[in-house]
Write a protein that holds these residues in place. Structure first.
Motif, PDB file in Angstrom:
ATOM      1  N   SER A 179     -15.573  -3.918 -18.023  1.00 35.75           N
ATOM      2  CA  SER A 179     -15.544  -5.316 -18.439  1.00 35.75           C
ATOM      3  C   SER A 179     -15.908  -6.228 -17.276  1.00 35.75           C
ATOM      4  CB  SER A 179     -14.147  -5.665 -18.970  1.00 35.75           C
ATOM      5  OG  SER A 179     -14.111  -6.991 -19.446  1.00 35.75           O
ATOM      6  N   VAL A 180     -16.833  -7.168 -17.531  1.00 30.43           N
ATOM      7  CA  VAL A 180     -17.297  -8.092 -16.493  1.00 30.43           C
ATOM      8  C   VAL A 180     -17.290  -9.515 -17.041  1.00 30.43           C
ATOM      9  CG1 VAL A 180     -19.194  -8.742 -14.959  1.00 30.43           C
ATOM     10  CG2 VAL A 180     -18.769  -6.321 -15.460  1.00 30.43           C
ATOM     11  N   ASP A 181     -16.539 -10.404 -16.402  1.00 32.63           N
ATOM     12  CA  ASP A 181     -16.504 -11.826 -16.767  1.00 32.63           C
ATOM     13  C   ASP A 181     -17.767 -12.495 -16.220  1.00 32.63           C
ATOM     14  OD1 ASP A 181     -16.026 -14.553 -17.092  1.00 32.63           O
ATOM     15  OD2 ASP A 181     -13.921 -14.412 -16.527  1.00 32.63           O
ATOM     16  N   VAL A 182     -18.546 -13.120 -17.102  1.00 34.96           N
ATOM     17  CA  VAL A 182     -19.812 -13.724 -16.683  1.00 34.96           C
ATOM     18  C   VAL A 182     -19.727 -15.243 -16.591  1.00 34.96           C
ATOM     19  CG1 VAL A 182     -21.145 -11.809 -17.615  1.00 34.96           C
ATOM     20  CG2 VAL A 182     -20.720 -13.803 -19.054  1.00 34.96           C
ATOM     21  N   SER A 183     -18.526 -15.775 -16.472  1.00 37.31           N
ATOM     22  CA  SER A 183     -18.368 -17.230 -16.392  1.00 37.31           C
ATOM     23  C   SER A 183     -18.861 -17.809 -15.072  1.00 37.31           C
ATOM     24  CB  SER A 183     -16.891 -17.614 -16.587  1.00 37.31           C
ATOM     25  OG  SER A 183     -16.409 -17.158 -17.828  1.00 37.31           O
ATOM     26  N   GLY A 184     -18.893 -17.002 -14.028  1.00 40.65           N
ATOM     27  CA  GLY A 184     -19.233 -17.487 -12.693  1.00 40.65           C
ATOM     28  C   GLY A 184     -20.722 -17.478 -12.412  1.00 40.65           C
ATOM     29  N   PRO A 185     -21.092 -17.722 -11.156  1.00 36.82           N
ATOM     30  CA  PRO A 185     -22.503 -17.729 -10.748  1.00 36.82           C
ATOM     31  C   PRO A 185     -23.155 -16.366 -10.966  1.00 36.82           C
ATOM     32  CG  PRO A 185     -21.116 -18.729  -9.068  1.00 36.82           C
ATOM     33  CD  PRO A 185     -20.180 -18.089 -10.053  1.00 36.82           C
ATOM     34  N   LEU A 186     -24.436 -16.368 -11.218  1.00 40.24           N
ATOM     35  CA  LEU A 186     -25.165 -15.150 -11.545  1.00 40.24           C
ATOM     36  C   LEU A 186     -25.023 -14.085 -10.472  1.00 40.24           C
ATOM     37  CD1 LEU A 186     -27.124 -13.453 -13.172  1.00 40.24           C
ATOM     38  CD2 LEU A 186     -29.004 -14.756 -12.168  1.00 40.24           C
ATOM     39  N   GLU A 187     -25.209 -14.461  -9.204  1.00 40.17           N
ATOM     40  CA  GLU A 187     -25.158 -13.464  -8.141  1.00 40.17           C
ATOM     41  C   GLU A 187     -23.793 -12.784  -8.091  1.00 40.17           C
ATOM     42  OE1 GLU A 187     -26.345 -16.489  -7.882  1.00 40.17           O
ATOM     43  OE2 GLU A 187     -28.480 -16.101  -7.516  1.00 40.17           O
ATOM     44  N   GLN A 188     -22.739 -13.551  -8.333  1.00 35.69           N
ATOM     45  CA  GLN A 188     -21.392 -12.981  -8.349  1.00 35.69           C
ATOM     46  C   GLN A 188     -21.242 -11.999  -9.506  1.00 35.69           C
ATOM     47  OE1 GLN A 188     -18.173 -15.900  -8.349  1.00 35.69           O
ATOM     48  NE2 GLN A 188     -16.944 -14.563  -9.658  1.00 35.69           N
ATOM     49  N   VAL A 189     -21.754 -12.378 -10.674  1.00 41.10           N
ATOM     50  CA  VAL A 189     -21.687 -11.502 -11.848  1.00 41.10           C
ATOM     51  C   VAL A 189     -22.438 -10.201 -11.587  1.00 41.10           C
ATOM     52  CG1 VAL A 189     -22.434 -11.265 -14.244  1.00 41.10           C
ATOM     53  CG2 VAL A 189     -21.365 -13.393 -13.479  1.00 41.10           C
ATOM     54  N   GLU A 190     -23.638 -10.310 -11.040  1.00 45.44           N
ATOM     55  CA  GLU A 190     -24.442  -9.112 -10.767  1.00 45.44           C
ATOM     56  C   GLU A 190     -23.730  -8.170  -9.806  1.00 45.44           C
ATOM     57  OE1 GLU A 190     -28.983 -10.812 -11.296  1.00 45.44           O
ATOM     58  OE2 GLU A 190     -27.993 -10.993  -9.353  1.00 45.44           O
ATOM     59  N   GLU A 191     -23.203  -8.711  -8.722  1.00 45.28           N
ATOM     60  CA  GLU A 191     -22.538  -7.862  -7.737  1.00 45.28           C
ATOM     61  C   GLU A 191     -21.255  -7.251  -8.301  1.00 45.28           C
ATOM     62  OE1 GLU A 191     -23.766  -6.798  -5.035  1.00 45.28           O
ATOM     63  OE2 GLU A 191     -25.554  -8.065  -5.151  1.00 45.28           O
ATOM     64  N   ASP A 192     -20.548  -7.997  -9.142  1.00 50.52           N
ATOM     65  CA  ASP A 192     -19.338  -7.477  -9.766  1.00 50.52           C
ATOM     66  C   ASP A 192     -19.682  -6.313 -10.689  1.00 50.52           C
ATOM     67  OD1 ASP A 192     -16.681  -7.212 -10.566  1.00 50.52           O
ATOM     68  OD2 ASP A 192     -16.809  -8.801 -12.061  1.00 50.52           O
ATOM     69  N   ALA A 193     -20.707  -6.486 -11.502  1.00 50.01           N
ATOM     70  CA  ALA A 193     -21.121  -5.424 -12.415  1.00 50.01           C
ATOM     71  C   ALA A 193     -21.565  -4.192 -11.647  1.00 50.01           C
ATOM     72  CB  ALA A 193     -22.251  -5.927 -13.315  1.00 50.01           C
ATOM     73  N   LEU A 194     -22.367  -4.391 -10.611  1.00 51.58           N
ATOM     74  CA  LEU A 194     -22.869  -3.261  -9.839  1.00 51.58           C
ATOM     75  C   LEU A 194     -21.733  -2.537  -9.118  1.00 51.58           C
ATOM     76  CD1 LEU A 194     -25.332  -1.656  -9.000  1.00 51.58           C
ATOM     77  CD2 LEU A 194     -25.649  -3.254  -7.090  1.00 51.58           C
ATOM     78  N   ALA A 195     -20.786  -3.284  -8.569  1.00 50.25           N
ATOM     79  CA  ALA A 195     -19.656  -2.663  -7.876  1.00 50.25           C
ATOM     80  C   ALA A 195     -18.835  -1.810  -8.829  1.00 50.25           C
ATOM     81  CB  ALA A 195     -18.779  -3.743  -7.236  1.00 50.25           C
ATOM     82  N   LYS A 196     -18.633  -2.286 -10.055  1.00 49.49           N
ATOM     83  CA  LYS A 196     -17.846  -1.523 -11.028  1.00 49.49           C
ATOM     84  C   LYS A 196     -18.600  -0.281 -11.493  1.00 49.49           C
ATOM     85  CE  LYS A 196     -14.937  -5.330 -12.597  1.00 49.49           C
ATOM     86  NZ  LYS A 196     -14.487  -6.182 -13.731  1.00 49.49           N
ATOM     87  N   ILE A 197     -19.914  -0.376 -11.586  1.00 50.58           N
ATOM     88  CA  ILE A 197     -20.718   0.795 -11.927  1.00 50.58           C
ATOM     89  C   ILE A 197     -20.651   1.823 -10.803  1.00 50.58           C
ATOM     90  CG2 ILE A 197     -23.095   1.587 -12.225  1.00 50.58           C
ATOM     91  CD1 ILE A 197     -23.580  -0.960 -13.863  1.00 50.58           C
ATOM     92  N   ARG A 198     -20.772   1.382  -9.576  1.00 49.52           N
ATOM     93  CA  ARG A 198     -20.660   2.290  -8.422  1.00 49.52           C
ATOM     94  C   ARG A 198     -19.312   2.992  -8.426  1.00 49.52           C
ATOM     95  NH1 ARG A 198     -20.829  -0.986  -3.450  1.00 49.52           N
ATOM     96  NH2 ARG A 198     -20.735   1.055  -2.413  1.00 49.52           N
ATOM     97  N   GLN A 199     -18.271   2.236  -8.759  1.00 45.52           N
ATOM     98  CA  GLN A 199     -16.940   2.833  -8.812  1.00 45.52           C
ATOM     99  C   GLN A 199     -16.870   3.927  -9.876  1.00 45.52           C
ATOM    100  OE1 GLN A 199     -13.760   0.181 -10.041  1.00 45.52           O
ATOM    101  NE2 GLN A 199     -12.259   1.311  -8.836  1.00 45.52           N
ATOM    102  N   ALA A 200     -17.495   3.690 -11.026  1.00 50.19           N
ATOM    103  CA  ALA A 200     -17.503   4.687 -12.088  1.00 50.19           C
ATOM    104  C   ALA A 200     -18.238   5.946 -11.657  1.00 50.19           C
ATOM    105  CB  ALA A 200     -18.154   4.108 -13.351  1.00 50.19           C
TER     106      ALA A 200
END
Length: 230
Positions: A200-221
């Motif tokens: 789950s990724v909250d996309v309310s914030g700035p795009l770059e923050q959303v992208e890095e959050d999504a990528l970090a969670k994928i790396r963790q998986a």
């Protein structure tokens, strides 16, 4: 000020499937390429193939985030909207909600295309798909029955409806409007805690923050998979 993901500066295009064969742990997109070819020095030796579904209602930035992830992970990218039949596109252009019957063939086509890409030698593939209801997600979850080494992951992008409506309103030339956002949010079945293949990724914030959050969670998986398989 409301950010529209559509107004972002130039983003690199996803890597073609022929050179996209491994999942990099590094979050730096440039580290996956060396002189135009894949660099495997920072890539894990995973035993599985991965389908990464970037999901959520209209306006959440699926295509933008998915292209970023595909480039960062050096994987092919499938734009789910391109697989809708013309009849579906016409309905959505008029603001008419799609029925379950409208979606089954589309979902099946996406699943088969993802498996086809994996069959060409890619270790993973990034796919955009709204996947609004659990039963829609379950259509994609069937993929491992056709290829037993496949793992399916859903990256669920979410935000308040008013945020999504504002972003869609800033788009130009897209067939989905504000009414379609409302329609999709009204039927949305957010993934439950028992859907353990969902990130789950909250996309309310700035795009770059959303992208890095999504990528970090994928790396963790991916790293958790490596631990399980070690």
């Amino acid at each position: 000020m409301m950010l529209s993901y559509e107004n972002r500066a130039t983003m690199g295009q996803p890597t073609p499937a022929s050179s996209a064969d491994h999942l990099p742990i590094s979050s730096n997109p440039s580290s996956t390429m060396t002189n135009g070819t894949s660099s495997k020095s920072h890539q894990p030796d995973t035993n599985h193939h991965h389908i990464w579904l970037i999901t959520g209602p209209a306006g959440c930035g699926k295509s933008t985030v998915a292209q970023f992830i595909a480039k960062a992970m050096n994987l092919p990218y499938i734009e789910g909207d391109e697989f809708h039949p013309e009849s579906n596109v016409e309905k959505m252009s008029r603001g008419t909600p799609l029925t379950d019957a409208d979606r089954w063939d589309w979902l099946t086509a996406l699943r088969q295309e993802a498996l086809r890409r994996l069959g060409t030698g890619s270790q993973g593939v990034v796919v955009t798909c709204s996947a609004l209801k659990r039963k829609y997600r379950d259509v994609i979850r069937v993929a491992p029955y056709y290829s037993h080494d496949v793992l399916v992951h859903f990256v669920y992008l979410h935000a308040r409806e008013e945020v999504l409506i504002a972003r869609v309103g800033a788009r130009k030339g897209h067939f989905m409007g504000a009414q379609m956002v409302h329609s999709q949010c009204s039927i949305l079945e957010a993934p439950g805690p028992d859907e353990t293949d969902v990130i789950s990724v909250d996309v309310s914030g700035p795009l770059e923050q959303v992208e890095e959050d999504a990528l970090a969670k994928i790396r963790q998986a991916v790293e958790q998979e490596l631990v399980r398989d070690s």
